[in-house]
Write a protein that holds these residues in place. Structure first.
Motif, PDB file in Angstrom:
ATOM      1  N   ALA A   1      12.043  -3.526  -8.555  1.00  0.00           N
ATOM      2  CA  ALA A   1      10.759  -3.068  -8.006  1.00  0.00           C
ATOM      3  C   ALA A   1      10.968  -2.124  -6.826  1.00  0.00           C
ATOM      4  O   ALA A   1      10.079  -1.330  -6.505  1.00  0.00           O
ATOM      5  CB  ALA A   1       9.912  -4.269  -7.580  1.00  0.00           C
ATOM      6  N   GLY A   2      12.137  -2.188  -6.203  1.00  0.00           N
ATOM      7  CA  GLY A   2      12.449  -1.310  -5.079  1.00  0.00           C
ATOM      8  C   GLY A   2      12.880   0.085  -5.495  1.00  0.00           C
ATOM      9  O   GLY A   2      13.178   0.920  -4.646  1.00  0.00           O
ATOM     10  N   ARG A  60      24.612  -1.746  10.778  1.00  0.00           N
ATOM     11  CA  ARG A  60      24.463  -0.527   9.973  1.00  0.00           C
ATOM     12  C   ARG A  60      23.136  -0.531   9.218  1.00  0.00           C
ATOM     13  O   ARG A  60      22.496   0.512   9.094  1.00  0.00           O
ATOM     14  CB  ARG A  60      25.600  -0.415   8.962  1.00  0.00           C
ATOM     15  N   VAL A  61      22.724  -1.669   8.704  1.00  0.00           N
ATOM     16  CA  VAL A  61      21.461  -1.738   7.969  1.00  0.00           C
ATOM     17  C   VAL A  61      20.291  -1.585   8.919  1.00  0.00           C
ATOM     18  O   VAL A  61      19.329  -0.879   8.633  1.00  0.00           O
ATOM     19  CB  VAL A  61      21.370  -3.049   7.156  1.00  0.00           C
ATOM     20  N   ARG A  62      20.357  -2.217  10.068  1.00  0.00           N
ATOM     21  CA  ARG A  62      19.245  -2.165  11.019  1.00  0.00           C
ATOM     22  C   ARG A  62      19.155  -0.835  11.761  1.00  0.00           C
ATOM     23  O   ARG A  62      18.086  -0.444  12.214  1.00  0.00           O
ATOM     24  CB  ARG A  62      19.376  -3.301  12.036  1.00  0.00           C
ATOM     25  N   LEU A 108      16.145  -4.825   1.171  1.00  0.00           N
ATOM     26  CA  LEU A 108      15.239  -4.226   0.194  1.00  0.00           C
ATOM     27  C   LEU A 108      14.333  -5.284  -0.425  1.00  0.00           C
ATOM     28  O   LEU A 108      13.118  -5.087  -0.518  1.00  0.00           O
ATOM     29  CB  LEU A 108      16.033  -3.507  -0.901  1.00  0.00           C
ATOM     30  N   ALA A 109      14.915  -6.409  -0.824  1.00  0.00           N
ATOM     31  CA  ALA A 109      14.126  -7.490  -1.430  1.00  0.00           C
ATOM     32  C   ALA A 109      13.061  -7.984  -0.451  1.00  0.00           C
ATOM     33  O   ALA A 109      11.908  -8.226  -0.839  1.00  0.00           O
ATOM     34  CB  ALA A 109      15.031  -8.632  -1.865  1.00  0.00           C
ATOM     35  N   PHE A 110      13.415  -8.110   0.821  1.00  0.00           N
ATOM     36  CA  PHE A 110      12.453  -8.531   1.838  1.00  0.00           C
ATOM     37  C   PHE A 110      11.324  -7.511   1.957  1.00  0.00           C
ATOM     38  O   PHE A 110      10.144  -7.872   2.012  1.00  0.00           O
ATOM     39  CB  PHE A 110      13.163  -8.715   3.192  1.00  0.00           C
ATOM     40  N   ILE A 158      11.103  -0.065   2.217  1.00  0.00           N
ATOM     41  CA  ILE A 158      11.647   0.073   0.865  1.00  0.00           C
ATOM     42  C   ILE A 158      12.363   1.416   0.742  1.00  0.00           C
ATOM     43  O   ILE A 158      13.493   1.491   0.249  1.00  0.00           O
ATOM     44  CB  ILE A 158      10.529  -0.062  -0.194  1.00  0.00           C
ATOM     45  N   GLN A 159      11.719   2.477   1.197  1.00  0.00           N
ATOM     46  CA  GLN A 159      12.337   3.810   1.116  1.00  0.00           C
ATOM     47  C   GLN A 159      13.625   3.876   1.921  1.00  0.00           C
ATOM     48  O   GLN A 159      14.635   4.397   1.452  1.00  0.00           O
ATOM     49  CB  GLN A 159      11.350   4.883   1.600  1.00  0.00           C
ATOM     50  N   ARG A 160      13.594   3.354   3.145  1.00  0.00           N
ATOM     51  CA  ARG A 160      14.784   3.361   4.004  1.00  0.00           C
ATOM     52  C   ARG A 160      15.920   2.582   3.345  1.00  0.00           C
ATOM     53  O   ARG A 160      17.060   3.046   3.284  1.00  0.00           O
ATOM     54  CB  ARG A 160      14.425   2.780   5.377  1.00  0.00           C
ATOM     55  N   SER A 161      15.614   1.396   2.827  1.00  0.00           N
ATOM     56  CA  SER A 161      16.635   0.578   2.164  1.00  0.00           C
ATOM     57  C   SER A 161      17.169   1.266   0.917  1.00  0.00           C
ATOM     58  O   SER A 161      18.378   1.286   0.672  1.00  0.00           O
ATOM     59  CB  SER A 161      16.062  -0.797   1.792  1.00  0.00           C
ATOM     60  N   ARG A 162      16.268   1.823   0.123  1.00  0.00           N
ATOM     61  CA  ARG A 162      16.677   2.502  -1.110  1.00  0.00           C
ATOM     62  C   ARG A 162      17.614   3.671  -0.799  1.00  0.00           C
ATOM     63  O   ARG A 162      18.654   3.840  -1.440  1.00  0.00           O
ATOM     64  CB  ARG A 162      15.444   2.967  -1.870  1.00  0.00           C
ATOM     65  N   ASP A 163      17.266   4.473   0.199  1.00  0.00           N
ATOM     66  CA  ASP A 163      18.113   5.611   0.580  1.00  0.00           C
ATOM     67  C   ASP A 163      19.493   5.126   1.039  1.00  0.00           C
ATOM     68  O   ASP A 163      20.517   5.705   0.684  1.00  0.00           O
ATOM     69  CB  ASP A 163      17.456   6.431   1.691  1.00  0.00           C
TER      70      ASP A 163
END
Length: 162
Positions: A17-18, A92-94, A131-133, A143-148
């Motif tokens: 879904a992401g 790195r994720v944050r 992304l799931a969160f 979602i966009q930030r995580s996907r990128d």
């Protein structure tokens, strides 16, 4: 890490879904299976758990203030045991815009390709969970930030294999 892999498998529908295809999700899960196999946790350390810039104090050394060093880290409310790469992966994720090279040098991380692969794989694990969160929260910018970030990580991991 086997537990984290199981969590990512359970989040397959959220990752789809992401914005990822089934083939891409399978590829990422294959990468994470390799992570669990190739980088068994031999040394557990105390990890901050949710490290971000707001938890880090820095001090400028010298008269010109050019040399900056970490002088403190606060808020260990989400501490956990984990691998030595965990907090760097979370950071790195944050904070995806941070320049990784000075961060690795300041952390005293090995400069070899094996360490970088381990860090990238651990970051992928954290980013997929993020992304799931964001999908759960209907957080479109997240979602966009995580996907990128996930796409960049997978591209880097693919390039490392060549």
């Amino acid at each position: 890490m086997a537990t984290e892999l199981a969590a990512r498998r359970a989040e397959r529908d959220k990752i789809l879904a992401g914005g990822f295809s089934m083939a891409q999700v399978d590829q990422m899960l294959d990468l994470l299976e390799g992570y669990v196999r190739d980088f068994p946790s031999k040394q557990w350390v105390l990890c901050h758990g949710d490290l971000s810039l707001k938890h880090i104090f820095v001090t400028a050394d010298g008269q010109d203030g050019a040399a900056v060093r970490v002088s403190g880290i606060i808020d260990f409310g989400d501490w956990q045991s984990g691998t030595p790469v965990h907090d760097l992966a979370v950071l790195r994720v944050r904070e995806p815009r941070l320049d990784l090279q000075p961060l690795l040098a300041g952390y005293g991380a090995p400069a070899d390709r094996t360490y970088r692969r381990q860090l990238d794989l651990h970051t992928l694990t954290i980013a997929l969970g993020s992304l799931a969160f964001c999908v759960d929260e209907l957080d479109q910018p997240g979602i966009q930030r995580s996907r990128d970030q996930i796409r960049a990580l997978v591209a880097d991991l693919d390039a490392q294999c060549r």
